[in-house]
Motif scaffolding. Structure first.
Motif, mmCIF file in Angstrom:
data_model
loop_
_atom_site.group_PDB
_atom_site.id
_atom_site.type_symbol
_atom_site.label_atom_id
_atom_site.label_comp_id
_atom_site.label_asym_id
_atom_site.label_seq_id
_atom_site.Cartn_x
_atom_site.Cartn_y
_atom_site.Cartn_z
ATOM 1 N N GLU A 9 -13.002 -14.002 49.586
ATOM 2 C CA GLU A 9 -13.357 -15.223 48.895
ATOM 3 C C GLU A 9 -12.185 -16.191 48.808
ATOM 4 O OE1 GLU A 9 -15.158 -14.446 45.176
ATOM 5 O OE2 GLU A 9 -17.055 -13.797 46.055
ATOM 6 N N ASN A 10 -11.015 -15.665 49.016
ATOM 7 C CA ASN A 10 -9.852 -16.541 48.980
ATOM 8 C C ASN A 10 -9.888 -17.545 50.136
ATOM 9 O OD1 ASN A 10 -8.830 -15.288 46.702
ATOM 10 N ND2 ASN A 10 -7.794 -13.713 47.913
ATOM 11 N N GLU A 11 -10.607 -17.193 51.193
ATOM 12 C CA GLU A 11 -10.680 -18.070 52.350
ATOM 13 C C GLU A 11 -11.767 -19.124 52.179
ATOM 14 O OE1 GLU A 11 -8.597 -16.879 54.911
ATOM 15 O OE2 GLU A 11 -8.059 -15.152 53.661
ATOM 16 N N LEU A 12 -12.598 -18.947 51.196
ATOM 17 C CA LEU A 12 -13.749 -19.825 51.078
ATOM 18 C C LEU A 12 -13.346 -21.210 50.621
ATOM 19 C CD1 LEU A 12 -16.267 -17.331 49.455
ATOM 20 C CD2 LEU A 12 -16.096 -18.020 51.855
ATOM 21 N N LYS A 13 -14.115 -22.166 51.076
ATOM 22 C CA LYS A 13 -13.822 -23.543 50.758
ATOM 23 C C LYS A 13 -14.174 -23.855 49.310
ATOM 24 C CE LYS A 13 -14.650 -28.273 52.126
ATOM 25 N NZ LYS A 13 -15.610 -29.204 52.692
ATOM 26 N N LYS A 14 -13.346 -24.694 48.722
ATOM 27 C CA LYS A 14 -13.608 -25.166 47.358
ATOM 28 C C LYS A 14 -13.622 -26.688 47.372
ATOM 29 C CE LYS A 14 -11.387 -21.396 44.827
ATOM 30 N NZ LYS A 14 -10.286 -21.095 43.912
ATOM 31 N N GLY A 15 -13.919 -27.238 46.226
ATOM 32 C CA GLY A 15 -13.870 -28.694 46.108
ATOM 33 C C GLY A 15 -15.177 -29.368 46.466
ATOM 34 N N PRO A 16 -15.105 -30.672 46.585
ATOM 35 C CA PRO A 16 -16.316 -31.473 46.818
ATOM 36 C C PRO A 16 -17.061 -31.062 48.075
ATOM 37 C CG PRO A 16 -14.438 -32.874 46.300
ATOM 38 C CD PRO A 16 -13.915 -31.502 46.462
ATOM 39 N N TRP A 17 -18.334 -31.166 47.976
ATOM 40 C CA TRP A 17 -19.186 -30.824 49.107
ATOM 41 C C TRP A 17 -19.292 -32.018 50.048
ATOM 42 C CZ3 TRP A 17 -22.790 -26.588 50.022
ATOM 43 C CH2 TRP A 17 -22.540 -25.479 49.195
ATOM 44 N N THR A 18 -19.309 -31.712 51.342
ATOM 45 C CA THR A 18 -19.496 -32.771 52.328
ATOM 46 C C THR A 18 -20.996 -32.944 52.586
ATOM 47 O OG1 THR A 18 -19.453 -31.226 54.192
ATOM 48 C CG2 THR A 18 -17.327 -32.106 53.427
ATOM 49 N N PRO A 19 -21.378 -34.074 53.108
ATOM 50 C CA PRO A 19 -22.796 -34.294 53.444
ATOM 51 C C PRO A 19 -23.304 -33.230 54.423
ATOM 52 C CG PRO A 19 -21.598 -36.370 53.526
ATOM 53 C CD PRO A 19 -20.578 -35.304 53.312
ATOM 54 N N GLU A 20 -22.450 -32.794 55.325
ATOM 55 C CA GLU A 20 -22.875 -31.773 56.289
ATOM 56 C C GLU A 20 -23.208 -30.465 55.576
ATOM 57 O OE1 GLU A 20 -20.032 -33.603 56.659
ATOM 58 O OE2 GLU A 20 -20.951 -34.997 58.083
ATOM 59 N N GLU A 21 -22.342 -30.117 54.633
ATOM 60 C CA GLU A 21 -22.601 -28.888 53.875
ATOM 61 C C GLU A 21 -23.886 -29.005 53.070
ATOM 62 O OE1 GLU A 21 -18.362 -26.871 52.722
ATOM 63 O OE2 GLU A 21 -18.770 -28.841 51.856
ATOM 64 N N GLY A 45 -24.694 -20.593 57.182
ATOM 65 C CA GLY A 45 -23.554 -21.092 57.950
ATOM 66 C C GLY A 45 -22.580 -21.896 57.109
ATOM 67 N N LEU A 46 -22.432 -21.506 55.871
ATOM 68 C CA LEU A 46 -21.525 -22.232 54.977
ATOM 69 C C LEU A 46 -20.338 -21.361 54.604
ATOM 70 C CD1 LEU A 46 -24.253 -23.736 52.663
ATOM 71 C CD2 LEU A 46 -22.629 -25.101 54.005
ATOM 72 N N ARG A 48 -18.746 -21.137 51.866
ATOM 73 C CA ARG A 48 -18.679 -21.279 50.407
ATOM 74 C C ARG A 48 -19.115 -19.961 49.783
ATOM 75 N NH1 ARG A 48 -16.923 -26.268 47.900
ATOM 76 N NH2 ARG A 48 -17.168 -27.902 49.434
ATOM 77 N N CYS A 49 -18.755 -19.797 48.541
ATOM 78 C CA CYS A 49 -19.261 -18.628 47.844
ATOM 79 C C CYS A 49 -20.685 -18.922 47.353
ATOM 80 C CB CYS A 49 -18.367 -18.242 46.676
ATOM 81 S SG CYS A 49 -18.372 -19.410 45.320
ATOM 82 N N GLY A 50 -21.409 -17.861 47.125
ATOM 83 C CA GLY A 50 -22.798 -18.029 46.716
ATOM 84 C C GLY A 50 -22.935 -18.801 45.418
ATOM 85 N N LYS A 51 -22.000 -18.569 44.578
ATOM 86 C CA LYS A 51 -22.045 -19.243 43.287
ATOM 87 C C LYS A 51 -21.935 -20.755 43.444
ATOM 88 C CE LYS A 51 -19.956 -18.597 38.762
ATOM 89 N NZ LYS A 51 -18.994 -17.782 38.014
ATOM 90 N N SER A 52 -21.026 -21.137 44.335
ATOM 91 C CA SER A 52 -20.837 -22.563 44.575
ATOM 92 C C SER A 52 -22.110 -23.173 45.150
ATOM 93 C CB SER A 52 -19.662 -22.770 45.538
ATOM 94 O OG SER A 52 -19.449 -24.134 45.771
ATOM 95 N N CYS A 53 -22.761 -22.430 46.044
ATOM 96 C CA CYS A 53 -24.014 -22.904 46.630
ATOM 97 C C CYS A 53 -25.085 -23.060 45.553
ATOM 98 C CB CYS A 53 -24.498 -21.929 47.700
ATOM 99 S SG CYS A 53 -23.427 -21.828 49.139
ATOM 100 N N ARG A 54 -25.154 -22.077 44.705
ATOM 101 C CA ARG A 54 -26.170 -22.137 43.656
ATOM 102 C C ARG A 54 -25.959 -23.341 42.757
ATOM 103 N NH1 ARG A 54 -26.014 -20.392 38.633
ATOM 104 N NH2 ARG A 54 -24.209 -19.056 38.923
ATOM 105 N N LEU A 55 -24.724 -23.551 42.366
ATOM 106 C CA LEU A 55 -24.429 -24.674 41.492
ATOM 107 C C LEU A 55 -24.711 -26.012 42.180
ATOM 108 C CD1 LEU A 55 -21.159 -23.544 39.708
ATOM 109 C CD2 LEU A 55 -23.380 -23.975 38.673
#
Length: 360
Positions: A9-21, A45-46, A48-55
DNA sequence: AAGAGAAACAACCGCCGGGGT
DNA sequence: AACCCCGGCGGTTGTTTCTCT
């Protein structure tokens, strides 16, 4: 304690979401729905962590989300619900279709809190603020009361001054009541007796008479709050006896609306306020009916002393909160008060006795 | 026009409780 | 009973936008 992050999870992207995401997430959820948020990012194909996706989905991308400014009705509803539920944002959000708990929480923190503060209302307790303004006014009121008392009570010119002195004393008592009631049920302490002795030293005056007279409906309440708003709430109790019930604010008029007005409350919520209406009628009749503007020298004390109700939500809310609203445990939502006295209640009995003694 | 500070808001973090094993 | 996973919640932070000087 919190779960330690997984290694990858340390490799996962954080911060604002892009339109593509956003697009990837929306596409995936529209096609497949979500079964496991944890597995979703990989499948979609993201990075991101699942939590970030859910939020992201629940707070922003969900199609039923209502964007844009909060309406006045929504504002009032949030405030009213907050006075009942406290910081239970998710519960509050269930009453505002299309609004997320996060959005409501942010709106509360950035707008409504300040709005209430400007109105002189504590956003935590939904009661008039008892901050330094109030404390500093105590001494001013004491001085005013004692200066007026030094004047000769038989002098015609001093009659008005005497009335002012009595008003000042009443206000002082109001302030003390307020301070105590805001101190919470577990920290009830008698006010400084020396202070009180000074403030109630006027001869030939029955304190209950004063309260009955000075807090009569037609009397102008002393507002010692130095706020610049148009709100006219007396400290401790508004001139509306229903101020003992949860405050329903009406920003359109910059005043408290009648707490029994349930027009802005969903049907299921309105019941709790209706319930209150009946229980507050006893004290209300004393204040609202012109027929009751009497001067009584030996009144029944509890008729004129607004009953103190401890700030224990568990007890008082049971009867008035519908099942759709569960009581908040946090100390921030201890504002729901009723005028229904429980004779078994020790705190209330003690307080009523205490103030009866004081006012006698 | 530019910089500073304030305000607004999206997103993250830590924690909790429920359910499954 | 103990552990783990998951979803959810509330508080907080970080970034962006706005406003003022």
């Amino acid at each position: 304690m919190g779960r330690s992050p997984r290694g990858d999870e340390n490799e996962l992207k954080k911060g604002p979401w892009t339109p593509e995401e956003d697009q990837k997430l929306t596409d995936y959820l529209n096609k497949n729905g979500h079964r496991s948020w944890r597995a979703l990012p990989k499948l979609a194909g993201l990075n991101r962590c699942g939590k970030s996706c859910r939020l992201r989905w629940s707070n922003y991308l969900r199609p039923d989300i209502k964007r844009g400014k909060f309406s006045e009705e929504e504002e009032q509803l949030i405030i009213n619900l907050h006075s009942v539920l406290g910081n239970k944002w998710s519960q509050i959000s269930t009453h505002l279709p299309g609004r997320t708990d996060n959005e409501i929480k942010n709106y509360w923190n950035t707008h409504l809190k300040k709005k209430l503060l400007q109105m002189g209302i504590d956003p935590l307790t939904h009661k008039p603020r008892t901050d330094l303004n109030l404390l500093s006014n105590l001494s001013n009121l004491l001085v005013a009361a004692n200066i007026f008392n030094l004047m000769n009570p038989c002098d015609n010119a001093s009659v008005q001054a005497d009335a002012h002195a009595q008003l000042a004393k009443i206000q002082l008592l109001n302030n003390l009541l307020q301070l105590i009631s805001n101190g919470g049920s577990s920290s009830i302490q008698p006010p400084n007796m020396e202070l009180l002795n000074h403030s109630t030293s006027a001869p030939n005056r029955d304190a209950n008479y004063l309260i009955n007279q000075d807090l009569a409906p037609n009397s102008q309440p002393l507002n010692v709050n130095s706020t610049t708003t148009t709100t006219t709430t007396t400290l401790g109790y508004s001139s509306n006896p229903s101020s003992q019930t949860p405050a329903l604010y009406n920003f359109s008029t910059s005043k408290y609306s009648n707490p029994t007005d349930t027009s802005t409350v969903p049907v299921e919520d309105a019941d709790c306020y209706r319930h209150e209406q009946g229980s507050s009628s006893r004290m209300g009749s004393n204040y609202l009916s012109d027929d009751n503007i009497n001067i009584q020298t030996e009144p029944d004390i509890p008729e004129y002393i607004p009953a103190f109700v401890s700030a224990s939500p568990e007890r008082n809310m049971k009867n008035i909160i519908p099942e759709t609203i569960t009581t908040a445990n946090s100390s921030t939502s201890t504002t729901f008060e009723t005028t229904t006295l429980n004779p078994q209640d020790d705190e209330e009995t003690i307080l009523n006795d205490y103030w009866t003694d004081i006012l006698n």
